[in-house]
Design a protein around this motif. Structure first.
Motif, PDB file in Angstrom:
ATOM      1  N   ARG A   1       0.640  -0.857   0.023  1.00 37.22           N
ATOM      2  CA  ARG A   1       0.380  -0.184  -0.043  1.00 37.22           C
ATOM      3  C   ARG A   1       0.732   1.032   0.152  1.00 37.22           C
ATOM      4  O   ARG A   1       0.243   2.151  -0.767  1.00 37.22           O
ATOM      5  CB  ARG A   1      -1.006   0.131   1.020  1.00 37.22           C
TER       6      ARG A   1
ATOM      7  N   GLU B   1     -16.514   3.573   7.408  1.00 36.24           N
ATOM      8  CA  GLU B   1     -15.379   2.847   6.972  1.00 36.24           C
ATOM      9  C   GLU B   1     -14.826   1.583   6.825  1.00 36.24           C
ATOM     10  O   GLU B   1     -15.426   0.246   6.916  1.00 36.24           O
ATOM     11  CB  GLU B   1     -14.160   3.881   6.225  1.00 36.24           C
TER      12      GLU B   1
ATOM     13  N   SER C   1     -15.281  -1.053  -5.599  1.00 38.49           N
ATOM     14  CA  SER C   1     -14.948   0.431  -5.347  1.00 38.49           C
ATOM     15  C   SER C   1     -14.143   0.705  -6.226  1.00 38.49           C
ATOM     16  O   SER C   1     -14.179   2.009  -6.793  1.00 38.49           O
ATOM     17  CB  SER C   1     -13.531   0.146  -4.423  1.00 38.49           C
TER      18      SER C   1
HETATM   19  N1  GLN Z   1      -8.715   2.049   1.566  1.00 40.65           N
HETATM   20  C1  GLN Z   1      -8.406   0.416   1.160  1.00 40.65           C
HETATM   21  C2  GLN Z   1      -7.100   0.183   0.387  1.00 40.65           C
HETATM   22  O1  GLN Z   1      -6.507   0.615   0.386  1.00 40.65           O
HETATM   23  C3  GLN Z   1      -9.572   0.040   0.892  1.00 40.65           C
HETATM   24  C4  GLN Z   1      -9.575   0.481  -0.520  1.00 40.65           C
HETATM   25  C5  GLN Z   1     -11.366  -0.370  -1.205  1.00 40.65           C
HETATM   26  O2  GLN Z   1     -11.643  -1.111  -1.578  1.00 40.65           O
HETATM   27  N2  GLN Z   1     -11.601   0.709  -2.220  1.00 40.65           N
HETATM   28  O3  GLN Z   1      -7.227  -1.347   0.687  1.00 40.65           O
END
Ligand code: GLN
Length: 503
Positions: free
Chosen positions: A30, A409, A440
Protein backbone atom coordinates in the motif's frame (compact mmCIF):
# COMPACT_ATOMS: atom_id res chain seq x y z
CA UNK A 1 7.73 -29.48 9.75
CA UNK A 2 5.16 -27.26 8.10
CA UNK A 3 1.94 -26.34 9.88
CA UNK A 4 -1.38 -27.91 9.01
CA UNK A 5 -4.38 -25.73 8.28
CA UNK A 6 -6.00 -26.87 11.50
CA UNK A 7 -2.97 -25.88 13.53
CA UNK A 8 -3.03 -22.42 11.97
CA UNK A 9 -6.77 -21.92 12.39
CA UNK A 10 -6.92 -23.28 15.95
CA UNK A 11 -4.78 -20.45 17.25
CA UNK A 12 -5.16 -19.20 20.81
CA UNK A 13 -5.68 -15.56 21.69
CA UNK A 14 -7.10 -12.79 19.56
CA UNK A 15 -5.04 -12.91 16.36
CA UNK A 16 -3.30 -15.66 14.38
CA UNK A 17 0.50 -15.14 14.35
CA UNK A 18 0.68 -15.07 10.57
CA UNK A 19 -1.54 -12.01 10.35
CA UNK A 20 1.37 -9.80 11.36
CA UNK A 21 3.46 -10.99 8.43
CA UNK A 22 0.62 -10.41 5.99
CA UNK A 23 0.06 -7.03 7.67
CA UNK A 24 3.63 -5.99 6.80
CA UNK A 25 3.60 -7.24 3.21
CA UNK A 26 0.32 -5.42 2.60
CA UNK A 27 1.57 -2.33 4.40
CA UNK A 28 4.54 -2.02 2.03
CA UNK A 29 2.41 -2.77 -0.99
CA UNK A 30 0.00 0.00 0.00
CA UNK A 31 3.00 2.29 0.58
CA UNK A 32 4.02 1.66 -3.02
CA UNK A 33 0.47 1.99 -4.33
CA UNK A 34 -0.58 5.12 -2.43
CA UNK A 35 2.86 6.61 -2.85
CA UNK A 36 2.44 6.38 -6.58
CA UNK A 37 -1.20 7.39 -6.55
CA UNK A 38 -0.36 10.44 -4.48
CA UNK A 39 2.14 11.60 -7.09
CA UNK A 40 0.07 11.00 -10.21
CA UNK A 41 -1.99 14.17 -10.57
CA UNK A 42 0.72 16.51 -9.35
CA UNK A 43 3.32 14.90 -11.60
CA UNK A 44 1.09 14.98 -14.66
CA UNK A 45 0.33 18.67 -14.19
CA UNK A 46 3.73 19.97 -13.10
CA UNK A 47 6.01 17.66 -15.09
CA UNK A 48 4.05 16.45 -18.09
CA UNK A 49 2.16 19.73 -18.60
CA UNK A 50 -1.27 18.17 -18.57
CA UNK A 51 -4.29 20.38 -17.99
CA UNK A 52 -5.94 19.98 -14.62
CA UNK A 53 -9.04 18.37 -16.05
CA UNK A 54 -7.08 15.95 -18.22
CA UNK A 55 -4.86 14.95 -15.31
CA UNK A 56 -7.88 14.30 -13.13
CA UNK A 57 -9.55 12.20 -15.78
CA UNK A 58 -6.40 10.19 -16.24
CA UNK A 59 -6.09 9.72 -12.52
CA UNK A 60 -9.69 8.47 -12.39
CA UNK A 61 -9.00 6.06 -15.24
CA UNK A 62 -5.97 4.66 -13.45
CA UNK A 63 -7.98 4.10 -10.30
CA UNK A 64 -10.78 2.40 -12.18
CA UNK A 65 -8.37 0.07 -13.98
CA UNK A 66 -6.42 -0.77 -10.84
CA UNK A 67 -9.46 -1.96 -8.98
CA UNK A 68 -11.07 -3.54 -12.01
CA UNK A 69 -7.97 -5.63 -12.51
CA UNK A 70 -8.35 -7.18 -9.08
CA UNK A 71 -11.13 -9.28 -10.58
CA UNK A 72 -8.75 -10.69 -13.17
CA UNK A 73 -6.05 -11.20 -10.54
CA UNK A 74 -8.48 -12.99 -8.23
CA UNK A 75 -9.86 -15.17 -11.01
CA UNK A 76 -6.46 -16.36 -12.19
CA UNK A 77 -5.46 -17.04 -8.60
CA UNK A 78 -8.46 -19.34 -8.14
CA UNK A 79 -8.07 -21.15 -11.41
CA UNK A 80 -4.36 -21.34 -12.09
CA UNK A 81 -1.80 -19.64 -9.89
CA UNK A 82 -3.05 -19.87 -6.31
CA UNK A 83 -2.80 -16.88 -3.98
CA UNK A 84 0.91 -17.11 -3.27
CA UNK A 85 2.15 -17.19 -6.85
CA UNK A 86 -0.35 -14.49 -7.83
CA UNK A 87 0.82 -12.24 -5.07
CA UNK A 88 4.42 -12.80 -6.01
CA UNK A 89 3.82 -12.17 -9.68
CA UNK A 90 1.80 -9.05 -8.89
CA UNK A 91 4.54 -7.79 -6.60
CA UNK A 92 7.17 -8.33 -9.31
CA UNK A 93 5.10 -6.39 -11.83
CA UNK A 94 4.70 -3.57 -9.35
CA UNK A 95 8.46 -3.50 -8.81
CA UNK A 96 9.06 -3.40 -12.57
CA UNK A 97 6.48 -0.61 -12.87
CA UNK A 98 8.08 1.56 -10.25
CA UNK A 99 11.59 0.84 -11.56
CA UNK A 100 10.50 1.97 -15.02
CA UNK A 101 9.13 5.15 -13.47
CA UNK A 102 12.28 5.58 -11.42
CA UNK A 103 14.42 5.32 -14.55
CA UNK A 104 12.65 8.01 -16.55
CA UNK A 105 9.27 9.06 -15.22
CA UNK A 106 8.77 11.64 -17.97
CA UNK A 107 9.36 9.30 -20.85
CA UNK A 108 7.87 6.07 -19.54
CA UNK A 109 5.08 7.40 -17.39
CA UNK A 110 2.16 5.41 -18.78
CA UNK A 111 4.23 2.26 -19.21
CA UNK A 112 5.22 2.30 -15.55
CA UNK A 113 1.65 2.97 -14.47
CA UNK A 114 0.31 0.14 -16.62
CA UNK A 115 2.70 -2.35 -14.98
CA UNK A 116 1.58 -1.14 -11.57
CA UNK A 117 -2.09 -1.50 -12.50
CA UNK A 118 -1.71 -5.12 -13.58
CA UNK A 119 0.59 -5.91 -10.65
CA UNK A 120 -1.82 -4.51 -8.09
CA UNK A 121 -4.58 -6.60 -9.64
CA UNK A 122 -2.62 -9.75 -8.88
CA UNK A 123 -1.41 -8.69 -5.45
CA UNK A 124 -4.20 -6.83 -3.71
CA UNK A 125 -7.19 -9.21 -3.63
CA UNK A 126 -5.13 -12.31 -3.00
CA UNK A 127 -3.35 -11.15 0.10
CA UNK A 128 -6.74 -10.30 1.63
CA UNK A 129 -8.05 -13.76 0.73
CA UNK A 130 -5.08 -15.30 2.53
CA UNK A 131 -5.95 -13.37 5.68
CA UNK A 132 -9.42 -14.94 5.51
CA UNK A 133 -7.92 -18.43 5.32
CA UNK A 134 -6.21 -18.01 8.66
CA UNK A 135 -9.68 -18.42 10.18
CA UNK A 136 -12.18 -21.22 10.26
CA UNK A 137 -15.36 -20.21 8.39
CA UNK A 138 -17.25 -19.31 11.54
CA UNK A 139 -14.50 -17.92 13.70
CA UNK A 140 -15.93 -14.76 15.23
CA UNK A 141 -12.42 -13.29 15.56
CA UNK A 142 -12.05 -12.79 11.78
CA UNK A 143 -13.51 -9.27 11.71
CA UNK A 144 -11.02 -8.19 14.34
CA UNK A 145 -8.20 -9.71 12.27
CA UNK A 146 -9.31 -7.87 9.16
CA UNK A 147 -9.57 -4.66 11.16
CA UNK A 148 -5.96 -5.08 12.27
CA UNK A 149 -4.93 -5.84 8.69
CA UNK A 150 -6.79 -2.70 7.65
CA UNK A 151 -4.67 -0.69 10.06
CA UNK A 152 -1.61 -2.01 8.18
CA UNK A 153 -3.16 -0.93 4.89
CA UNK A 154 -3.58 2.57 6.20
CA UNK A 155 -0.17 2.76 7.83
CA UNK A 156 1.35 2.04 4.43
CA UNK A 157 -1.06 4.46 2.77
CA UNK A 158 -0.15 7.23 5.17
CA UNK A 159 3.62 6.78 4.96
CA UNK A 160 3.73 6.27 1.20
CA UNK A 161 1.17 8.98 0.50
CA UNK A 162 3.21 11.45 2.50
CA UNK A 163 6.82 10.53 1.73
CA UNK A 164 6.82 9.92 -2.02
CA UNK A 165 5.29 13.21 -3.08
CA UNK A 166 7.25 15.12 -0.45
CA UNK A 167 10.48 13.77 -1.96
CA UNK A 168 9.27 14.47 -5.49
CA UNK A 169 8.38 18.05 -4.69
CA UNK A 170 11.62 18.56 -2.78
CA UNK A 171 9.87 19.24 0.53
CA UNK A 172 12.11 16.73 2.25
CA UNK A 173 15.65 15.53 1.53
CA UNK A 174 16.13 18.39 -0.93
CA UNK A 175 19.73 18.82 0.23
CA UNK A 176 20.66 15.21 -0.42
CA UNK A 177 18.82 14.67 -3.71
CA UNK A 178 19.55 16.91 -6.67
CA UNK A 179 16.54 18.62 -8.17
CA UNK A 180 16.78 16.69 -11.43
CA UNK A 181 16.63 13.36 -9.61
CA UNK A 182 13.81 13.99 -7.13
CA UNK A 183 11.03 12.27 -9.04
CA UNK A 184 13.27 9.35 -9.92
CA UNK A 185 14.04 8.83 -6.25
CA UNK A 186 10.39 9.22 -5.26
CA UNK A 187 9.26 6.54 -7.71
CA UNK A 188 12.33 4.47 -6.85
CA UNK A 189 11.32 4.47 -3.20
CA UNK A 190 8.07 2.77 -4.20
CA UNK A 191 10.05 -0.04 -5.81
CA UNK A 192 12.30 -0.47 -2.78
CA UNK A 193 9.41 -0.88 -0.38
CA UNK A 194 7.78 -3.33 -2.73
CA UNK A 195 10.96 -5.43 -2.66
CA UNK A 196 10.71 -5.38 1.15
CA UNK A 197 7.10 -6.51 0.87
CA UNK A 198 8.04 -9.53 -1.24
CA UNK A 199 11.05 -10.51 0.87
CA UNK A 200 8.80 -10.38 3.90
CA UNK A 201 6.32 -12.57 2.07
CA UNK A 202 8.99 -15.17 1.25
CA UNK A 203 9.54 -15.63 4.98
CA UNK A 204 5.80 -15.52 5.67
CA UNK A 205 5.14 -18.40 3.30
CA UNK A 206 7.01 -20.79 5.54
CA UNK A 207 4.41 -20.31 8.24
CA UNK A 208 1.36 -20.41 6.00
CA UNK A 209 0.97 -24.20 5.88
CA UNK A 210 -1.19 -25.07 2.91
CA UNK A 211 -2.76 -21.62 2.57
CA UNK A 212 -2.44 -20.06 -0.87
CA UNK A 213 -0.89 -23.08 -2.61
CA UNK A 214 -1.47 -23.44 -6.32
CA UNK A 215 -4.58 -25.48 -7.25
CA UNK A 216 -3.48 -29.03 -7.94
CA UNK A 217 -0.46 -28.77 -5.63
CA UNK A 218 -0.11 -32.18 -3.90
CA UNK A 219 -0.60 -30.57 -0.47
CA UNK A 220 -3.44 -28.17 -1.45
CA UNK A 221 -6.59 -28.45 0.66
CA UNK A 222 -8.88 -28.89 -2.33
CA UNK A 223 -7.64 -31.88 -4.29
CA UNK A 224 -7.40 -31.33 -8.03
CA UNK A 225 -5.31 -32.37 -11.00
CA UNK A 226 -2.01 -30.45 -11.27
CA UNK A 227 -2.11 -27.33 -13.43
CA UNK A 228 0.01 -27.80 -16.57
CA UNK A 229 3.01 -25.46 -16.64
CA UNK A 230 1.97 -23.93 -19.96
CA UNK A 231 -1.18 -22.59 -18.31
CA UNK A 232 0.80 -20.92 -15.57
CA UNK A 233 3.22 -19.36 -18.06
CA UNK A 234 0.22 -18.48 -20.20
CA UNK A 235 -1.09 -16.29 -17.36
CA UNK A 236 2.26 -14.54 -17.05
CA UNK A 237 2.40 -13.88 -20.77
CA UNK A 238 -1.23 -12.77 -20.90
CA UNK A 239 -0.72 -10.30 -18.08
CA UNK A 240 2.24 -8.84 -19.96
CA UNK A 241 0.07 -8.50 -23.05
CA UNK A 242 -2.40 -6.50 -20.94
CA UNK A 243 0.30 -3.93 -20.15
CA UNK A 244 0.38 -2.11 -23.52
CA UNK A 245 -3.42 -2.38 -23.76
CA UNK A 246 -3.91 -0.73 -20.39
CA UNK A 247 -1.30 1.83 -21.28
CA UNK A 248 -3.37 2.87 -24.29
CA UNK A 249 -6.65 2.79 -22.38
CA UNK A 250 -5.40 4.91 -19.50
CA UNK A 251 -3.84 7.41 -21.87
CA UNK A 252 -7.13 7.87 -23.71
CA UNK A 253 -9.72 8.35 -21.03
CA UNK A 254 -12.74 7.92 -23.34
CA UNK A 255 -11.98 4.22 -23.20
CA UNK A 256 -12.57 4.17 -19.47
CA UNK A 257 -16.29 4.67 -19.97
CA UNK A 258 -16.55 1.80 -22.45
CA UNK A 259 -14.44 -0.33 -20.20
CA UNK A 260 -16.52 0.38 -17.12
CA UNK A 261 -19.76 -0.29 -18.94
CA UNK A 262 -18.45 -3.62 -20.21
CA UNK A 263 -16.44 -5.13 -17.38
CA UNK A 264 -19.22 -5.02 -14.76
CA UNK A 265 -21.85 -6.88 -16.81
CA UNK A 266 -19.23 -9.37 -18.01
CA UNK A 267 -18.11 -10.19 -14.49
CA UNK A 268 -21.73 -10.56 -13.41
CA UNK A 269 -22.44 -12.95 -16.26
CA UNK A 270 -19.36 -14.91 -15.31
CA UNK A 271 -20.42 -14.98 -11.67
CA UNK A 272 -23.88 -16.27 -12.64
CA UNK A 273 -22.21 -18.97 -14.69
CA UNK A 274 -20.10 -20.02 -11.70
CA UNK A 275 -23.19 -19.83 -9.49
CA UNK A 276 -24.93 -22.35 -11.71
CA UNK A 277 -22.26 -24.90 -10.79
CA UNK A 278 -22.53 -24.76 -6.98
CA UNK A 279 -25.03 -26.18 -4.48
CA UNK A 280 -28.21 -24.29 -3.55
CA UNK A 281 -26.84 -23.35 -0.17
CA UNK A 282 -23.56 -22.05 -1.66
CA UNK A 283 -25.52 -20.12 -4.27
CA UNK A 284 -27.54 -18.35 -1.60
CA UNK A 285 -24.33 -17.25 0.08
CA UNK A 286 -22.99 -15.89 -3.19
CA UNK A 287 -26.22 -13.90 -3.62
CA UNK A 288 -25.69 -12.45 -0.17
CA UNK A 289 -22.10 -11.54 -1.16
CA UNK A 290 -23.50 -9.76 -4.19
CA UNK A 291 -25.82 -7.67 -2.00
CA UNK A 292 -22.80 -6.49 0.01
CA UNK A 293 -20.83 -5.80 -3.15
CA UNK A 294 -23.60 -3.74 -4.72
CA UNK A 295 -24.15 -1.63 -1.61
CA UNK A 296 -20.44 -1.01 -1.36
CA UNK A 297 -20.50 0.76 -4.74
CA UNK A 298 -22.74 3.42 -3.23
CA UNK A 299 -20.55 3.61 -0.13
CA UNK A 300 -17.35 4.25 -2.11
CA UNK A 301 -19.16 6.62 -4.47
CA UNK A 302 -19.95 8.88 -1.54
CA UNK A 303 -16.79 8.18 0.43
CA UNK A 304 -14.38 8.83 -2.43
CA UNK A 305 -15.34 12.51 -2.63
CA UNK A 306 -12.21 12.90 -0.53
CA UNK A 307 -9.95 12.64 -3.57
CA UNK A 308 -12.19 14.86 -5.70
CA UNK A 309 -14.64 17.51 -4.55
CA UNK A 310 -13.50 17.47 -0.93
CA UNK A 311 -9.95 18.29 -1.94
CA UNK A 312 -11.21 21.38 -3.76
CA UNK A 313 -13.41 22.22 -0.78
CA UNK A 314 -10.40 21.81 1.53
CA UNK A 315 -8.26 24.06 -0.65
CA UNK A 316 -10.80 26.86 -1.01
CA UNK A 317 -13.16 26.77 1.95
CA UNK A 318 -11.19 25.71 5.02
CA UNK A 319 -9.04 27.65 7.48
CA UNK A 320 -6.13 26.25 9.50
CA UNK A 321 -7.70 26.23 12.96
CA UNK A 322 -6.47 22.70 13.64
CA UNK A 323 -2.92 23.18 14.95
CA UNK A 324 -2.13 25.28 11.90
CA UNK A 325 -2.22 22.19 9.69
CA UNK A 326 -2.74 22.40 5.96
CA UNK A 327 -6.40 21.54 5.16
CA UNK A 328 -5.46 19.44 2.11
CA UNK A 329 -2.92 17.51 4.11
CA UNK A 330 -5.62 16.78 6.69
CA UNK A 331 -8.10 15.78 3.99
CA UNK A 332 -5.58 13.45 2.36
CA UNK A 333 -4.21 11.74 5.41
CA UNK A 334 -6.63 12.36 8.30
CA UNK A 335 -8.70 9.27 7.49
CA UNK A 336 -5.69 6.95 7.39
CA UNK A 337 -4.37 8.51 10.59
CA UNK A 338 -7.62 7.84 12.45
CA UNK A 339 -7.84 4.31 11.09
CA UNK A 340 -4.40 3.31 12.34
CA UNK A 341 -5.53 4.01 15.89
CA UNK A 342 -9.20 3.12 15.67
CA UNK A 343 -9.11 -0.06 13.56
CA UNK A 344 -7.42 -2.29 16.17
CA UNK A 345 -9.68 -0.84 18.87
CA UNK A 346 -12.83 -1.45 16.90
CA UNK A 347 -11.59 -4.98 16.16
CA UNK A 348 -11.23 -5.59 19.89
CA UNK A 349 -14.68 -4.07 20.41
CA UNK A 350 -16.17 -6.69 18.07
CA UNK A 351 -14.48 -9.44 20.07
CA UNK A 352 -15.70 -7.92 23.35
CA UNK A 353 -19.27 -7.62 22.07
CA UNK A 354 -19.12 -11.16 20.75
CA UNK A 355 -18.20 -12.52 24.16
CA UNK A 356 -21.32 -10.85 25.52
CA UNK A 357 -23.33 -12.19 22.59
CA UNK A 358 -24.32 -8.72 21.41
CA UNK A 359 -21.98 -8.31 18.42
CA UNK A 360 -23.99 -6.92 15.48
CA UNK A 361 -23.94 -9.18 12.43
CA UNK A 362 -22.33 -8.15 9.17
CA UNK A 363 -25.43 -6.59 7.59
CA UNK A 364 -26.06 -4.45 10.62
CA UNK A 365 -22.38 -3.45 10.63
CA UNK A 366 -22.76 -2.43 6.99
CA UNK A 367 -25.90 -0.51 7.90
CA UNK A 368 -24.01 1.27 10.67
CA UNK A 369 -21.20 1.99 8.21
CA UNK A 370 -23.65 3.86 6.00
CA UNK A 371 -25.23 5.68 8.92
CA UNK A 372 -21.84 6.91 10.13
CA UNK A 373 -20.96 7.88 6.57
CA UNK A 374 -24.23 9.81 6.33
CA UNK A 375 -23.70 11.45 9.72
CA UNK A 376 -20.20 12.48 8.61
CA UNK A 377 -21.61 14.11 5.49
CA UNK A 378 -24.22 15.93 7.57
CA UNK A 379 -21.35 17.31 9.64
CA UNK A 380 -19.68 18.42 6.40
CA UNK A 381 -22.94 20.17 5.56
CA UNK A 382 -22.91 21.80 8.98
CA UNK A 383 -19.45 23.31 8.41
CA UNK A 384 -21.35 26.15 6.72
CA UNK A 385 -22.62 27.23 10.13
CA UNK A 386 -19.08 28.28 11.06
CA UNK A 387 -18.27 30.06 7.82
CA UNK A 388 -17.27 33.69 7.52
CA UNK A 389 -18.48 35.92 4.70
CA UNK A 390 -15.63 34.77 2.46
CA UNK A 391 -16.96 31.24 2.72
CA UNK A 392 -14.06 30.05 4.88
CA UNK A 393 -14.98 27.58 7.58
CA UNK A 394 -13.48 25.51 10.36
CA UNK A 395 -10.93 22.76 9.66
CA UNK A 396 -11.58 21.44 13.17
CA UNK A 397 -15.17 20.77 12.34
CA UNK A 398 -14.22 19.27 8.98
CA UNK A 399 -11.85 16.90 10.80
CA UNK A 400 -14.69 15.81 13.06
CA UNK A 401 -16.61 14.85 9.91
CA UNK A 402 -13.58 12.90 8.71
CA UNK A 403 -13.47 11.01 12.00
CA UNK A 404 -17.14 10.03 11.74
CA UNK A 405 -16.75 8.99 8.09
CA UNK A 406 -13.77 6.88 9.14
CA UNK A 407 -15.87 5.10 11.75
CA UNK A 408 -18.25 4.28 8.91
CA UNK A 409 -15.40 2.97 6.79
CA UNK A 410 -14.32 0.71 9.62
CA UNK A 411 -17.80 -0.78 9.93
CA UNK A 412 -17.82 -1.58 6.23
CA UNK A 413 -14.49 -1.97 4.50
CA UNK A 414 -12.58 -4.52 6.66
CA UNK A 415 -15.86 -6.25 7.40
CA UNK A 416 -16.51 -6.50 3.67
CA UNK A 417 -13.15 -8.24 3.13
CA UNK A 418 -13.97 -10.62 5.93
CA UNK A 419 -17.46 -11.48 4.71
CA UNK A 420 -16.23 -12.10 1.15
CA UNK A 421 -13.96 -14.84 2.45
CA UNK A 422 -16.80 -16.34 4.49
CA UNK A 423 -19.47 -16.30 1.81
CA UNK A 424 -17.37 -17.53 -1.12
CA UNK A 425 -16.95 -21.17 -1.93
CA UNK A 426 -13.35 -22.40 -1.64
CA UNK A 427 -12.75 -22.30 -5.39
CA UNK A 428 -14.15 -18.76 -5.86
CA UNK A 429 -12.39 -16.93 -3.03
CA UNK A 430 -10.07 -14.90 -5.22
CA UNK A 431 -12.71 -13.98 -7.75
CA UNK A 432 -15.19 -12.80 -5.11
CA UNK A 433 -12.52 -10.74 -3.41
CA UNK A 434 -11.76 -9.31 -6.84
CA UNK A 435 -15.44 -8.44 -7.24
CA UNK A 436 -15.41 -6.69 -3.90
CA UNK A 437 -12.62 -4.45 -5.16
CA UNK A 438 -14.23 -4.10 -8.56
CA UNK A 439 -17.13 -2.52 -6.68
CA UNK A 440 -14.70 0.11 -5.43
CA UNK A 441 -13.65 0.74 -9.02
CA UNK A 442 -17.29 1.55 -9.72
CA UNK A 443 -17.43 3.55 -6.51
CA UNK A 444 -14.50 5.66 -7.72
CA UNK A 445 -16.20 6.08 -11.04
CA UNK A 446 -19.49 7.16 -9.45
CA UNK A 447 -17.56 9.45 -7.09
CA UNK A 448 -16.02 11.21 -10.08
CA UNK A 449 -19.43 11.77 -11.63
CA UNK A 450 -20.90 13.10 -8.37
CA UNK A 451 -17.86 15.31 -7.82
CA UNK A 452 -18.02 16.71 -11.34
CA UNK A 453 -21.71 17.49 -10.76
CA UNK A 454 -20.83 19.48 -7.67
CA UNK A 455 -17.94 21.27 -9.38
CA UNK A 456 -19.81 22.53 -12.46
CA UNK A 457 -22.35 24.22 -10.26
CA UNK A 458 -19.44 26.06 -8.73
CA UNK A 459 -17.90 27.80 -11.71
CA UNK A 460 -18.21 31.57 -11.83
CA UNK A 461 -19.60 31.88 -8.32
CA UNK A 462 -18.11 33.45 -5.22
CA UNK A 463 -16.30 31.43 -2.61
CA UNK A 464 -19.29 31.75 -0.31
CA UNK A 465 -21.70 30.50 -3.01
CA UNK A 466 -19.33 27.63 -3.61
CA UNK A 467 -19.48 26.73 0.07
CA UNK A 468 -23.26 26.68 -0.09
CA UNK A 469 -23.32 24.58 -3.28
CA UNK A 470 -20.83 22.06 -1.97
CA UNK A 471 -22.40 21.72 1.46
CA UNK A 472 -25.87 21.36 -0.10
CA UNK A 473 -24.41 18.52 -2.13
CA UNK A 474 -22.93 16.91 0.97
CA UNK A 475 -26.28 17.10 2.73
CA UNK A 476 -27.82 15.26 -0.19
CA UNK A 477 -25.12 12.59 -0.07
CA UNK A 478 -25.57 12.29 3.69
CA UNK A 479 -29.24 11.63 3.15
CA UNK A 480 -28.57 8.92 0.54
CA UNK A 481 -26.11 7.23 2.89
CA UNK A 482 -28.54 7.24 5.80
CA UNK A 483 -31.31 5.87 3.56
CA UNK A 484 -28.98 3.09 2.37
CA UNK A 485 -28.10 2.29 5.99
CA UNK A 486 -31.76 2.06 6.98
CA UNK A 487 -32.58 -0.08 3.94
CA UNK A 488 -29.74 -2.46 4.84
CA UNK A 489 -30.98 -2.83 8.38
CA UNK A 490 -34.53 -3.37 7.13
CA UNK A 491 -33.53 -6.07 4.67
CA UNK A 492 -31.20 -7.72 7.17
CA UNK A 493 -33.56 -10.62 8.03
CA UNK A 494 -33.79 -11.48 4.36
CA UNK A 495 -30.02 -11.29 3.76
CA UNK A 496 -29.42 -13.27 6.96
CA UNK A 497 -31.48 -16.08 5.48
CA UNK A 498 -29.27 -16.11 2.41
CA UNK A 499 -26.16 -16.15 4.60
CA UNK A 500 -27.44 -19.15 6.62
CA UNK A 501 -24.78 -20.12 9.20
CA UNK A 502 -22.45 -17.19 8.34
CA UNK A 503 -22.70 -14.22 10.73
N1 GLN B 1 -8.37 1.97 1.49
C1 GLN B 1 -8.56 0.58 1.36
C2 GLN B 1 -7.39 -0.05 0.67
O1 GLN B 1 -6.57 0.61 0.11
C3 GLN B 1 -9.84 0.26 0.68
C4 GLN B 1 -9.79 0.37 -0.77
C5 GLN B 1 -11.09 0.06 -1.43
O2 GLN B 1 -11.69 -0.98 -1.26
N2 GLN B 1 -11.55 0.97 -2.20
O3 GLN B 1 -7.27 -1.23 0.67
Amino acid sequence: MSLTLDEIQNFKGKYPRQIWSLFFSEMWERFCFYGMRGMLVFFMISQLNFHEKEANLQYGATQAFVYAFTFVGGLFADKILGFRKSLFWGGLLMIVGSLILATDPHKFFFLGIAFTVVGTGFFKPNISSMVGQLYKPNDSRADAGFSLFYAGINLGALLGGYLCIAIGKGEILSNTISEAMRWNVAFGLASIVMVISLINFIFTQKRMGTIGLQPGHPLAEVKAAPIPKWKEYGVYVLSLIFVPIIMKMVAKTEYTDYFMWTIGPLTLIYLFYEMSKVTVSERKKLWAALVFIIFSILFWGIYEQSGGSLSIFAAKNLNKDLLGLDPNGVNNSGGAFFIIFLAPLIGLLWIWLNKRKIEPNTIVKFGLGFIFLGAGYYVLFATRLFADLQGITSLNFFTLALLIITLGELCLSPIGLSIMTKLSTKNLQGMMMGMWFLASAYGQYVAGIIGAGLATAKEGSTNYDALITYTDGYKQLGLYAVIAGVVLILISPFVKKLMQDVK
